[in-house]
Design a protein around this motif. Structure first.
Motif, PDB file in Angstrom:
ATOM      1  N   GLU A 119      -6.966  -6.598  -1.480  1.00  0.00           N
ATOM      2  CA  GLU A 119      -7.228  -5.582  -1.768  1.00  0.00           C
ATOM      3  C   GLU A 119      -8.291  -4.498  -0.996  1.00  0.00           C
ATOM      4  O   GLU A 119      -9.434  -4.478  -1.448  1.00  0.00           O
ATOM      5  N   PRO A 174      -3.709   4.987   3.262  1.00  0.00           N
ATOM      6  CA  PRO A 174      -3.552   3.753   2.089  1.00  0.00           C
ATOM      7  C   PRO A 174      -4.008   3.627   0.522  1.00  0.00           C
ATOM      8  O   PRO A 174      -5.319   3.600   1.052  1.00  0.00           O
ATOM      9  N   THR A 175      -3.898   3.596  -0.182  1.00  0.00           N
ATOM     10  CA  THR A 175      -4.263   3.253  -1.514  1.00  0.00           C
ATOM     11  C   THR A 175      -3.163   1.930  -1.439  1.00  0.00           C
ATOM     12  O   THR A 175      -2.124   0.888  -1.713  1.00  0.00           O
ATOM     13  N   PHE A 176      -3.913   0.552  -2.551  1.00  0.00           N
ATOM     14  CA  PHE A 176      -3.849  -0.600  -3.202  1.00  0.00           C
ATOM     15  C   PHE A 176      -3.226  -0.630  -4.220  1.00  0.00           C
ATOM     16  O   PHE A 176      -2.774   0.320  -4.848  1.00  0.00           O
ATOM     17  N   LEU A 177      -1.699  -1.078  -3.936  1.00  0.00           N
ATOM     18  CA  LEU A 177      -0.508  -0.995  -4.828  1.00  0.00           C
ATOM     19  C   LEU A 177      -0.342  -2.732  -5.157  1.00  0.00           C
ATOM     20  O   LEU A 177      -0.781  -2.738  -6.968  1.00  0.00           O
ATOM     21  N   TYR A 216     -10.493  -1.111   0.301  1.00  0.00           N
ATOM     22  CA  TYR A 216     -10.246   0.804  -0.120  1.00  0.00           C
ATOM     23  C   TYR A 216     -10.692   1.089   1.118  1.00  0.00           C
ATOM     24  O   TYR A 216     -11.356   1.356   1.963  1.00  0.00           O
ATOM     25  N   TYR A 219       0.952  -0.849  -0.091  1.00  0.00           N
ATOM     26  CA  TYR A 219      -0.044   0.077   0.367  1.00  0.00           C
ATOM     27  C   TYR A 219       0.767   1.326   0.512  1.00  0.00           C
ATOM     28  O   TYR A 219       2.104   1.314   0.868  1.00  0.00           O
ATOM     29  N   GLN A 220       0.577   1.925  -0.811  1.00  0.00           N
ATOM     30  CA  GLN A 220       0.690   3.383  -1.082  1.00  0.00           C
ATOM     31  C   GLN A 220       0.334   4.549   0.340  1.00  0.00           C
ATOM     32  O   GLN A 220      -1.303   4.449   0.043  1.00  0.00           O
ATOM     33  N   GLN A 221       0.699   5.415   0.821  1.00  0.00           N
ATOM     34  CA  GLN A 221      -0.152   6.779   1.922  1.00  0.00           C
ATOM     35  C   GLN A 221       1.096   7.828   1.262  1.00  0.00           C
ATOM     36  O   GLN A 221       1.710   7.475   1.635  1.00  0.00           O
ATOM     37  N   GLY A 270      -2.419  11.372   3.551  1.00  0.00           N
ATOM     38  CA  GLY A 270      -4.149  10.359   3.076  1.00  0.00           C
ATOM     39  C   GLY A 270      -4.327   9.558   3.388  1.00  0.00           C
ATOM     40  O   GLY A 270      -3.937   8.897   4.129  1.00  0.00           O
ATOM     41  N   GLY A 279     -16.120   5.697  -3.763  1.00  0.00           N
ATOM     42  CA  GLY A 279     -14.978   4.998  -2.910  1.00  0.00           C
ATOM     43  C   GLY A 279     -15.844   5.299  -1.446  1.00  0.00           C
ATOM     44  O   GLY A 279     -16.678   5.457  -1.163  1.00  0.00           O
ATOM     45  N   ALA A 301     -11.779   0.849   5.865  1.00  0.00           N
ATOM     46  CA  ALA A 301     -12.063  -0.182   4.569  1.00  0.00           C
ATOM     47  C   ALA A 301     -12.784  -0.962   3.780  1.00  0.00           C
ATOM     48  O   ALA A 301     -13.803  -1.095   5.260  1.00  0.00           O
TER      49      ALA A 301
END
Lengths: 113, 113
Positions: free
Chosen positions: B101, A43-46, B103, A35-37, A41, B3, B92
Motif C-alpha cells: 500500500e 496512482p492511488t491504492f485501491l 502512497y 491502483y487507480q490513476q 494524477g 501526504g 511513494a
C-alpha cells in the motif's frame, strides 16, 4: 522476470458492473495490488490480496487465485468519476527486497452516461 | 492527513543538464520508492530506500542516483539528461509491513528539450 497482462481498454455505462482481469507470471510473489490513476494524477491504492479469495472495499472488490496466477478488480455501481486507468501490481517483497511494485500496463476504463 | 510531497512539480531542462527531484515521505513511513512513468506507460520502479539505506534497484540508469537523508526526505539526481528522460517521476512511501500500500506523491513532470 515478471510480467502482468491486463486489457488495455474497457468501456461501461454508469451504474453497471465491470471486471478488470490481471494474469501474471512472476518469480517471487507476495501479493497483488490494484491502483487507480486519473489522467495527470498520481496512482492511488485501491485494494490488496495477500491471500487467495475476495477482498471487498465499498464499491470495489478484488480477487486473487494463486493457483491460476490470476486476479481481478470488480467495480460496482459505476460512476463517471471512475473513468481512469487501473493498474494491477505485484508486490516483490521477498529476499530482503522491500516491496517495489511491478505494474501491469494498465486498463483504461471509460464510463459512459 | 499528511501526504507525500514532491518538488518541483514541473521542471524543464535541456539535454545534458542535471536535475534534482525532492521527495518528503509521509511521517513514520519507513520506505521510500521512486518511479518513472512515460506518457501512456505504467510506472517503472527505479529505486527504493528502507530506513535511509538503499533497498532495491530497478531500471534506474547509471546517470541517475538517489539518496535518503537523516530527515527521511529523498532526492533523485539526474545527470546528462536525455530527451527520453522526459516523464513523470513519482515518489511513494509506505508504512512498516504495508509495502503493498504505497502512497504516491503528485509527481514531478520533467521535460527535457
Amino acid at each position: 522476470g515478471q510480467s502482468l497482462e491486463q486489457p488495455s481498454e474497457v468501456t461501461a455505462v454508469e451504474g453497471a458492473i465491470v471486471q478488470i482481469n490481471c494474469t501474471y507470471q512472476t518469480s517471487g510473489f507476495y501479493g497483488l495490488s490494484w491502483y487507480q490513476q486519473h489522467d495527470g494524477g498520481a496512482p492511488t491504492f485501491l485494494s490488496y490480496n495477500g491471500l487467495d479469495g475476495l477482498e471487498e472495499t465499498g464499491r470495489f472488490s478484488s480477487f486473487l487465485s494463486r493457483s491460476d496466477s490470476y486476479g481481478y478488480l470488480l467495480l460496482q455501481e459505476l460512476q463517471m468519476k471512475d473513468s481512469a486507468s487501473y493498474f494491477c501490481a505485484v508486490d516483490m517483497n521477498y529476499g530482503g527486497s522491500q516491496g517495489n511494485l511491478i505494474f501491469g500496463k494498465g486498463t483504461k476504463l471509460s464510463v459512459k452516461p | 492527513a499528511a501526504g507525500v510531497i514532491q518538488s518541483p512539480r514541473h521542471l524543464i531542462k535541456e539535454k545534458r543538464e542535471t536535475a534534482t527531484l525532492k521527495c518528503y515521505p509521509i511521517p513514520r513511513h519507513d520506505t521510500v520508492y521512486w518511479y518513472q512513468q512515460g506518457p501512456g506507460q505504467d510506472p517503472q520502479f527505479l529505486i527504493s530506500f528502507y530506513e535511509k539505506m538503499q533497498s532495491d534497484k530497478g531500471s534506474i540508469p547509471d546517470r541517475f542516483s538517489a539518496q535518503q537523508f537523516s530527515d527521511y526526505h529523498s532526492e533523485l539526481n539526474m545527470s546528462s539528461l536525455e530527451l527520453g528522460d522526459s516523464a513523470l517521476y513519482f515518489c511513494a512511501s509506505s508504512s512498516p509491513g504495508q509495502e503493498y500500500e504505497q502512497y504516491f506523491g503528485p509527481g514531478t513532470r520533467l521535460t527535457v528539450t
